[in-house]
Design a protein around this motif. Structure first.
Motif, PDB file in Angstrom:
ATOM      1  N   ALA A 172      69.787   3.349  10.354  1.00 32.48           N
ATOM      2  CA  ALA A 172      68.863   3.129  11.477  1.00 32.48           C
ATOM      3  C   ALA A 172      67.530   3.801  11.194  1.00 32.48           C
ATOM      4  CB  ALA A 172      69.457   3.659  12.783  1.00 32.48           C
ATOM      5  N   THR A 216      64.909   0.615   8.601  1.00 36.21           N
ATOM      6  CA  THR A 216      63.946   0.043   9.541  1.00 36.21           C
ATOM      7  C   THR A 216      62.509   0.476   9.240  1.00 36.21           C
ATOM      8  OG1 THR A 216      64.455   1.938  10.886  1.00 36.21           O
ATOM      9  CG2 THR A 216      65.583  -0.089  11.435  1.00 36.21           C
ATOM     10  N   THR A 217      62.304   1.797   9.074  1.00 39.04           N
ATOM     11  CA  THR A 217      60.941   2.302   8.913  1.00 39.04           C
ATOM     12  C   THR A 217      60.334   1.799   7.610  1.00 39.04           C
ATOM     13  OG1 THR A 217      61.618   4.260  10.115  1.00 39.04           O
ATOM     14  CG2 THR A 217      59.526   4.381   8.972  1.00 39.04           C
ATOM     15  N   ARG A 222      74.273   9.548  23.632  1.00 43.60           N
ATOM     16  CA  ARG A 222      72.871   9.454  23.219  1.00 43.60           C
ATOM     17  C   ARG A 222      72.148  10.774  23.506  1.00 43.60           C
ATOM     18  NH1 ARG A 222      68.588   4.782  23.062  1.00 43.60           N
ATOM     19  NH2 ARG A 222      66.731   5.880  23.675  1.00 43.60           N
ATOM     20  N   CYS A 273      65.266   1.740  21.128  1.00 36.33           N
ATOM     21  CA  CYS A 273      65.375   2.519  19.886  1.00 36.33           C
ATOM     22  C   CYS A 273      65.112   4.011  20.079  1.00 36.33           C
ATOM     23  CB  CYS A 273      64.394   1.964  18.856  1.00 36.33           C
ATOM     24  SG  CYS A 273      64.401   2.938  17.347  1.00 36.33           S
ATOM     25  N   ARG A 324      74.735  -9.435  22.255  1.00 37.53           N
ATOM     26  CA  ARG A 324      75.336  -8.899  23.474  1.00 37.53           C
ATOM     27  C   ARG A 324      76.529  -9.770  23.875  1.00 37.53           C
ATOM     28  NH1 ARG A 324      72.500  -5.077  22.291  1.00 37.53           N
ATOM     29  NH2 ARG A 324      70.955  -4.060  23.605  1.00 37.53           N
ATOM     30  N   THR A 373      69.561  -8.811  17.720  1.00 44.34           N
ATOM     31  CA  THR A 373      70.751  -8.029  18.044  1.00 44.34           C
ATOM     32  C   THR A 373      71.715  -8.990  18.765  1.00 44.34           C
ATOM     33  OG1 THR A 373      71.569  -6.032  19.123  1.00 44.34           O
ATOM     34  CG2 THR A 373      69.707  -7.104  20.197  1.00 44.34           C
ATOM     35  N   MET A 402      64.643 -10.658  18.960  1.00 48.02           N
ATOM     36  CA  MET A 402      63.379  -9.966  19.242  1.00 48.02           C
ATOM     37  C   MET A 402      62.262 -10.608  18.428  1.00 48.02           C
ATOM     38  SD  MET A 402      66.080  -7.729  19.392  1.00 48.02           S
ATOM     39  CE  MET A 402      66.151  -6.671  17.962  1.00 48.02           C
ATOM     40  N   HIS A 438      77.722   5.995  26.944  1.00 46.97           N
ATOM     41  CA  HIS A 438      76.537   5.810  26.117  1.00 46.97           C
ATOM     42  C   HIS A 438      75.511   6.903  26.383  1.00 46.97           C
ATOM     43  CE1 HIS A 438      72.423   3.995  25.606  1.00 46.97           C
ATOM     44  NE2 HIS A 438      72.892   3.995  24.384  1.00 46.97           N
ATOM     45  N   ALA A 460      60.217  -5.236  19.521  1.00 46.07           N
ATOM     46  CA  ALA A 460      60.810  -4.888  18.217  1.00 46.07           C
ATOM     47  C   ALA A 460      61.732  -3.678  18.291  1.00 46.07           C
ATOM     48  CB  ALA A 460      59.699  -4.623  17.195  1.00 46.07           C
ATOM     49  N   PHE A 461      61.521  -2.789  19.260  1.00 46.19           N
ATOM     50  CA  PHE A 461      62.414  -1.635  19.420  1.00 46.19           C
ATOM     51  C   PHE A 461      63.518  -1.918  20.440  1.00 46.19           C
ATOM     52  CE2 PHE A 461      58.624   1.025  17.979  1.00 46.19           C
ATOM     53  CZ  PHE A 461      59.196   1.391  16.763  1.00 46.19           C
ATOM     54  N   LEU A 469      75.491   2.564  19.581  1.00 47.50           N
ATOM     55  CA  LEU A 469      75.009   1.174  19.651  1.00 47.50           C
ATOM     56  C   LEU A 469      75.992   0.276  20.388  1.00 47.50           C
ATOM     57  CD1 LEU A 469      73.543  -0.130  16.274  1.00 47.50           C
ATOM     58  CD2 LEU A 469      72.470  -0.195  18.519  1.00 47.50           C
ATOM     59  N   HIS A 489      69.436   0.886  25.462  1.00 48.47           N
ATOM     60  CA  HIS A 489      69.579   1.062  24.008  1.00 48.47           C
ATOM     61  C   HIS A 489      68.241   1.042  23.281  1.00 48.47           C
ATOM     62  CE1 HIS A 489      73.986   0.982  23.712  1.00 48.47           C
ATOM     63  NE2 HIS A 489      73.901   0.248  24.814  1.00 48.47           N
ATOM     64  N   GLY A 531      64.732   6.075  17.731  1.00 43.77           N
ATOM     65  CA  GLY A 531      63.829   6.579  16.683  1.00 43.77           C
ATOM     66  C   GLY A 531      62.434   5.973  16.744  1.00 43.77           C
TER      67      GLY A 531
HETATM   68  C1  HEM Z   1      60.591   1.928  12.724  1.00 42.29           C
HETATM   69  C2  HEM Z   1      61.266   0.878  12.897  1.00 42.29           C
HETATM   70  C3  HEM Z   1      62.487   0.716  13.762  1.00 42.29           C
HETATM   71  C4  HEM Z   1      62.843  -0.437  14.391  1.00 42.29           C
HETATM   72  C5  HEM Z   1      62.102  -1.753  14.345  1.00 42.29           C
HETATM   73  C6  HEM Z   1      64.062  -0.157  15.132  1.00 42.29           C
HETATM   74  C7  HEM Z   1      64.713  -1.095  15.923  1.00 42.29           C
HETATM   75  C8  HEM Z   1      65.749  -0.803  16.783  1.00 42.29           C
HETATM   76  C9  HEM Z   1      66.310  -1.722  17.745  1.00 42.29           C
HETATM   77  C10 HEM Z   1      65.876  -3.175  17.945  1.00 42.29           C
HETATM   78  C11 HEM Z   1      67.289  -1.073  18.422  1.00 42.29           C
HETATM   79  C12 HEM Z   1      68.124  -1.629  19.592  1.00 42.29           C
HETATM   80  C13 HEM Z   1      69.368  -2.350  19.155  1.00 42.29           C
HETATM   81  C14 HEM Z   1      70.139  -2.931  20.323  1.00 42.29           C
HETATM   82  O1  HEM Z   1      69.761  -2.747  21.493  1.00 42.29           O
HETATM   83  O2  HEM Z   1      71.147  -3.599  20.079  1.00 42.29           O
HETATM   84  C15 HEM Z   1      67.365   0.265  17.880  1.00 42.29           C
HETATM   85  C16 HEM Z   1      68.265   1.233  18.281  1.00 42.29           C
HETATM   86  C17 HEM Z   1      68.390   2.452  17.653  1.00 42.29           C
HETATM   87  N1  HEM Z   1      67.550   3.001  16.698  1.00 42.29           N
HETATM   88 FE1  HEM Z   1      65.926   2.110  15.890  1.00 42.29          FE
HETATM   89  N2  HEM Z   1      64.430   1.133  14.928  1.00 42.29           N
HETATM   90  C18 HEM Z   1      63.493   1.732  14.106  1.00 42.29           C
HETATM   91  C19 HEM Z   1      63.488   3.036  13.674  1.00 42.29           C
HETATM   92  C20 HEM Z   1      64.472   3.960  13.932  1.00 42.29           C
HETATM   93  C21 HEM Z   1      64.494   5.308  13.427  1.00 42.29           C
HETATM   94  C22 HEM Z   1      63.440   5.955  12.528  1.00 42.29           C
HETATM   95  C23 HEM Z   1      65.629   5.886  13.884  1.00 42.29           C
HETATM   96  C24 HEM Z   1      66.041   7.301  13.623  1.00 42.29           C
HETATM   97  C25 HEM Z   1      67.124   7.711  13.252  1.00 42.29           C
HETATM   98  C26 HEM Z   1      66.316   4.908  14.727  1.00 42.29           C
HETATM   99  C27 HEM Z   1      67.500   5.104  15.410  1.00 42.29           C
HETATM  100  C28 HEM Z   1      68.034   4.231  16.337  1.00 42.29           C
HETATM  101  C29 HEM Z   1      69.235   4.518  17.105  1.00 42.29           C
HETATM  102  C30 HEM Z   1      70.086   5.778  17.015  1.00 42.29           C
HETATM  103  C31 HEM Z   1      69.457   3.402  17.935  1.00 42.29           C
HETATM  104  C32 HEM Z   1      70.599   3.201  18.926  1.00 42.29           C
HETATM  105  C33 HEM Z   1      70.132   3.555  20.308  1.00 42.29           C
HETATM  106  C34 HEM Z   1      71.191   3.295  21.376  1.00 42.29           C
HETATM  107  O3  HEM Z   1      72.117   2.524  21.136  1.00 42.29           O
HETATM  108  O4  HEM Z   1      71.075   3.910  22.429  1.00 42.29           O
HETATM  109  N3  HEM Z   1      65.579   3.754  14.728  1.00 42.29           N
HETATM  110  N4  HEM Z   1      66.415   0.415  16.898  1.00 42.29           N
END
Ligand code: HEM
Length: 352
Positions: free
Chosen positions: A187, A191-192, A49, A298, A239, A237, A263, A45, A290-291, A38, A296, A300
């Motif tokens: 994460a 979230t889920t 990743r 999401c 930056r 988030t 977001m 990165h 939302a993702f 993150l 970066h 997941g």
């Molecule tokens: C279902 C609802 C979810 C939402 C709303 C959500 C939201 C987000 C958001 C907004 C980010 C970006 C943060 C940023 O750019 O600063 C993110 C990154 C991430 N999420 Fe999710 N997430 C969810 C589910 C999951 C799940 C199930 C996992 C599984 C393990 C996961 C793993 C990650 C990871 C590892 C990152 C970092 C990615 C990176 O930095 O390259 N997320 N998520």
């Protein structure tokens, strides 16, 4: 601290990691998670990743769906289906994704309660630093022997993937493995469970839309996207500004300063979405944020959508005439940085 909350500004910031860097998290999240993707940029990165990315692709998830996600879903519903009433947040949403991610990582699912507690303590670092750091250390102590064991005898799980991973021929340092694992728990779980709650709340408080989804399950996918737009589980988030002369929305931003990126605000931008506060599964408009977005985005996202699809389909199949029955409770969506209902008291006619 400056805020970006218009759709176009948020989308632009998230897609440009060179100007708006994730290194902002070095002063916060890294303290508690350790090294984490993150907070990384550029090649570092991408390389980190890439180690786990394949496990979260749609094709790989199909396997987890039948092996893990469906059985956990049905087991949790079994526990209350005959009762005719339940609190879906406490009895389902809260327990479900942590069990899924704990199994995908390869830790015993009977320890998932401990994980959830430690994850929550860890991300509460903003209000209680000592508790956050203690939870982070406790997780490392718990995980260290499992990582060691998987390095010697790898299995089909994410801890084994991380324990045996190399970047440019060099083994991933243990601190980075713990950093990954500490991130994946909250994460994947925090979230889920919130997405599920927000979607169920949207449907239960709009019974006509619930009926439509029940009758035509193809509508579940747009309903999930609308829930993500309407009540983003992760609202914001941050930056760090990396260049001179940067402006957002006409406001100059100093190099080295941080910006809060909303977001949740972008998803309710009235120049993009008509009547944005309304939950509407037939909504038209640009994709929600939302993702997040850009590098970066999401990791997941597919998993979160899949878990939610399996869970809601099973509820609609097994809990007939599902309706909100608040009694003396007051279910609604709470929170600022993270949002979801704290209770969803429902009644139904169980179908076994
Ligand atoms: C279902 C609802 C979810 C939402 C709303 C959500 C939201 C987000 C958001 C907004 C980010 C970006 C943060 C940023 O750019 O600063 C993110 C990154 C991430 N999420 Fe999710 N997430 C969810 C589910 C999951 C799940 C199930 C996992 C599984 C393990 C996961 C793993 C990650 C990871 C590892 C990152 C970092 C990615 C990176 O930095 O390259 N997320 N998520």
């Amino acid at each position: 601290m400056k805020f970006a909350h218009r759709y176009d500004d948020v989308a632009r910031i998230l897609s440009d990691n060179e100007t708006f860097s994730s290194t902002v998290f070095e002063k916060s999240l890294v303290m508690v998670f350790g090294p984490t993707i993150l907070a990384m940029d550029g090649h570092e990165h991408l390389a980190h990743r890439g180690i786990v990315a394949s496990a979260f692709r749609l094709k790989a998830l199909e396997d987890w769906k039948t092996k893990l996600i469906e059985p956990i879903t049905n087991e949790l519903i079994d526990a209350f289906v005959d009762r005719g009433e339940a609190d879906l947040v406490r009895e389902f949403n809260f327990r479900f994704p942590i069990q899924v991610i704990a199994n995908m990582l390869g830790v015993p699912s009977e320890d998932s309660g401990l994980f959830l507690r430690r994850s929550i303590e860890m991300i509460s670092i903003a209000v209680n630093i000592e508790r956050g750091l203690a939870a982070s250390a406790a997780l490392k102590d718990y995980l260290a022997p499992i990582v060691e064991e998987r390095r010697k005898d790898p299995k089909d799980d994410l801890i084994s993937t991380l324990a045996t991973a190399e970047i440019d021929g060099v083994r991933l340092p243990d601190e980075n493995i713990y950093g990954f694992l500490r991130l994946l728990l909250p994460a994947g779980a925090e979230t889920t469970y919130r997405l599920l709650g927000n979607l169920l709340f949207g449907l239960l408080t709009n019974p006509d839309q619930l009926e439509e989804v029940k009758a035509d399950r193809a509508l579940l996918a747009p309903a999930i996207e609308e829930a993500l737009r309407w009540e983003a589980p992760v609202q914001q988030t941050a930056r760090e500004i990396m260049k001179d002369g940067v402006e957002v929305g006409g406001v100059p931003l100093e190099k080295g300063s941080s910006i809060n990126v909303s977001m949740g605000g972008a998803n309710r931008d009235e120049t993009k979405y008509e009547d944005p506060d309304r939950f509407d599964i037939h909504r038209v408009g640009p994709p929600h944020l939302a993702f997040g977005g850009g590098a970066h985005y999401c990791l997941g996202a597919h998993l979160g959508r899949l878990e939610t699809t399996v869970a809601v389909n099973a509820m609609l199949d097994r809990l007939g005439d599902l309706r909100l029955e608040p009694g003396d409770k007051d279910p609604h969506v709470h929170g600022s940085a993270f949002r979801s209902p704290t209770t969803l008291p429902v009644r139904f006619t169980g179908k076994g």
